[in-house]
Motif scaffolding. Structure first.
Motif: not given
Length: 466
Positions: A337-343
Motif C-alpha cells: 500500500l505504501i508503494m501504491a501510494a507513491g505511484f
C-alpha cells in the motif's frame, strides 16, 4: 469411502461455494449494464442488484452460524447450497428487475447459510495438523472467484448475454451439491439450547442497515439507515450480555483475545486492501490509456498470486504459529500500500507489477493463517459463529473499503467522471486514500502482533462431526 476421500469431497464442495459467491458478485457487476438495458432499469435499481446480495449475506451470517452450531453444520450447508443453486437458475430466467432483485435477496440467504458453515465443516473434518492447508485451499477459491468474475463475466456477457453468467455457474454448484450428498456420515450434533431469535433479529437489522446505509451514505436516507443500524447493534449487544443462551457469546470478544483481535484484523485487512483493484483500474485506464480488457489482464496478477500461494501459506500455518504468519502478511500488505501510494504518471511497469505481486503475497500470507487463528481460538461448539465472523468481517471490510473510495471521489471530484483530463486530480485523491489505507493496515500489524504475543492455550476438544 475412506476418511481421506470424505475430507476431499467436503473440501471440494466448500471451495466451490467459496468461489461461487465472490464470482457471483464480481461477475454480475460486469453484466449490470446489459441487465439494465434489457430490463430498462436505472442506476438505483442496478445498485440494488449488488447491495441487496451483499447486505442479505451479511445480515444472515451470524444467525445462520449460531443456528448451525445448535442444529448441525452440514444440514444447513446443504440447504444453503440448494437455495443458491435454485436461485442461480431462476436468476437466469428472471422476467423483470423486481423479480431479479427479490431473487438476489433469497440467493444472499443461501450464500449466508453456506459461508457460515463451510469453514466449520472443514475444521470438523480435518485433523489439527492439516486444517491450515484446507483453509488455504478454500481461501484460494475466494480469490479465484474474485479474479475470474470480471474476466469470465465480461466474456460470457459479450458472447452469450448476461444470463449465461448464471448458467455457467450452475455446473460447479451442482457438482459440489452432488459430492456433499454422497457423504455417508454427515454429522448432526444437536445442542439442547434455545435459539436466540431476538438477538438474530437485532443483529440482522443492525448489520443490514449499516451495509445499506454505508452504500448510500451520500444521501440523507443512507445516513439515517447507518444511524439506525448502529442503534440496533447497540441494542443487540445489550441484549446478548443478558441472554442466557446468546447468539454471540460476548465472552468470545471480551476474554478471548486471539478471537477478538483476529476478527478486528480480518476487517482491517479487507478494508485497507480491497479497493486497490478499483483504484488501480482507474489509474491504468485514465492515466495509461489502456482498455478495460487490458487493465483487467494486468490486475489479475494480484488475485492469481493470492490463489497460487494461499494453500502454501495455509500449510505454513499448520507448522508454525499462525499469528506470526498473519502478522507478516499484514506487514507485507502495508508495504504494498505504501508503494501504491507513491505511484504517479511516470511509475514504471516493473514497479506496478511488483506492487501487485507483493500485495498478493501479503494477502495470501494473511488470509488463511488469520482464519486459522479465528477458527482455532474457539471450541468446536462455536465453529459456526467463528466461521460466520470470519466471513462477516471480510464482507464488512470490503464494503467499508469501497464506501470510503466513493465518499472520497465524491468529495474531491464531485460528479465529474475520472478521465485523462482530470487524471492529476484523481492521483491526489488516490494518494490520500492509499496513504490512509497504509496507516490503517499498519494499525492492523500492531494488533495482529499483539495477538501473536498472547499464547494462552485454547481448550482442546475432539474433532467434531457437525
Amino acid at each position: 469411502m475412506t476418511d481421506r476421500e470424505r475430507r476431499h469431497l467436503i473440501l471440494y464442495a466448500i471451495t466451490s461455494t467459496q468461489f461461487a459467491l465472490p464470482f457471483m458478485l464480481s461477475g454480475v457487476a460486469v453484466a449490470l449494464p446489459a441487465i439494465g438495458a434489457e430490463f430498462q432499469s436505472g442506476a438505483v435499481a442496478l445498485s440494488l442488484v449488488e447491495s441487496t446480495f451483499i447486505a442479505t449475506t451479511a445480515m444472515f451470517l451470524l444467525p445462520m452460524g449460531r443456528y448451525a452450531d445448535l442444529r448441525g453444520h452440514a444440514p444447513l450447508f446443504i440447504k444453503g447450497l440448494c437455495i443458491f443453486c435454485v436461485t442461480t437458475l431462476l436468476l437466469a430466467l428472471a422476467p423483470n428487475m423486481p423479480v431479479f432483485i427479490l431473487l438476489r435477496f433469497v440467493q444472499g440467504i443461501g450464500g449466508a447459510m453456506t459461508l457460515s458453515t463451510g469453514l466449520a465443516m472443514l475444521m470438523n473434518a480435518y485433523p489439527r495438523e492439516e486444517r491450515g492447508r484446507a483453509l488455504g485451499i478454500a481461501t484460494a477459491g475466494v480469490y479465484l472467484g474474485l479474479s475470474a468474475g470480471p474476466y469470465l463475466g465480461g466474456m460470457l456477457t459479450s458472447a452469450l448475454g448476461w444470463r449465461s453468467v448464471f448458467y455457467a455457474s450452475l455446473p460447479l454448484l451442482l457438482l459440489a451439491l452432488l459430492f456433499v450428498l454422497r457423504l455417508k456420515r454427515l454429522g448432526r450434533n444437536v445442542v439442547d439450547e434455545p435459539f436466540d431469535r431476538v438477538g438474530a433479529l437485532l443483529s440482522a437489522l443492525g448489520i443490514g442497515l449499516i451495509v445499506a446505509g454505508s452504500a448510500g451514505f451520500a444521501h440523507a436516507a443512507g445516513k439515517a439507515a447507518l444511524a439506525a443500524g448502529i442503534v440496533f447493534l447497540a441494542a443487540f449487544v445489550f441484549w446478548e450480555l443478558r441472554h442466557p443462551a446468546p447468539l454471540l457469546d460476548m465472552r468470545l470478544l471480551r476474554r478471548n483475545r486471539p478471537f477478538a483481535l483476529g476478527c478486528i484484523v480480518q476487517y482491517i485487512n479487507y478494508a485497507a486492501s480491497f479497493s486497490v483493484t478499483f483504484l488501480m483500474s482507474l489509474y491504468l485506464q485514465c492515466g495509461r490509456g489502456i482498455s478495460p480488457y487490458e487493465a483487467g489482464a494486468v490486475l489479475v496478477v494480484q488475485p492469481l498470486v493470492q490463489a497460487a500461494l494461499s494453500p502454501l501459506c495455509g500449510r505454513l500455518a499448520d507448522k508454525h504459529p499462525p499469528h506470526l504468519i498473519a502478522t507478516a502478511g499484514m506487514a507485507v500488505v502495508t508495504v504494498a500500500l505504501i508503494m501504491a501510494a507513491g505511484f504517479d504518471a511516470e511509475t514504471s511497469n516493473t514497479a506496478f507489477y511488483a506492487m501487485l505481486a507483493i500485495l498478493g503475497l501479503g494477502i495470501a500470507l494473511f488470509a488463511s493463517p488469520n482464519a486459522t487463528v479465528i477458527m482455532g481460538s474457539v471450541e468446536s461448539r462455536n465453529f459456526g459463529v467463528a466461521s460466520a465472523m470470519t466471513a462477516g468481517m471480510r464482507t464488512t471490510g470490503m464494503t467499508t473499503s469501497m464506501v470510503l473510495v466513493s465518499l472520497a471521489l465524491a468529495h474531491f471530484m464531485g460528479h465529474e467522471a475520472v478521465s485523462a483530463q482530470n487524471f492529476g486530480q484523481y492521483l491526489k485523491v488516490m494518494h490520500v486514500l492509499l496513504t490512509g489505507f497504509a496507516v490503517f493496515s499498519g494499525i492492523g500489524v500492531l494488533l495482529s502482533l499483539r495477538g501473536s504475543l498472547d499464547r494462552r492455550p485454547v481448550p482442546q476438544e475432539e474433532d467434531g462431526k457437525g
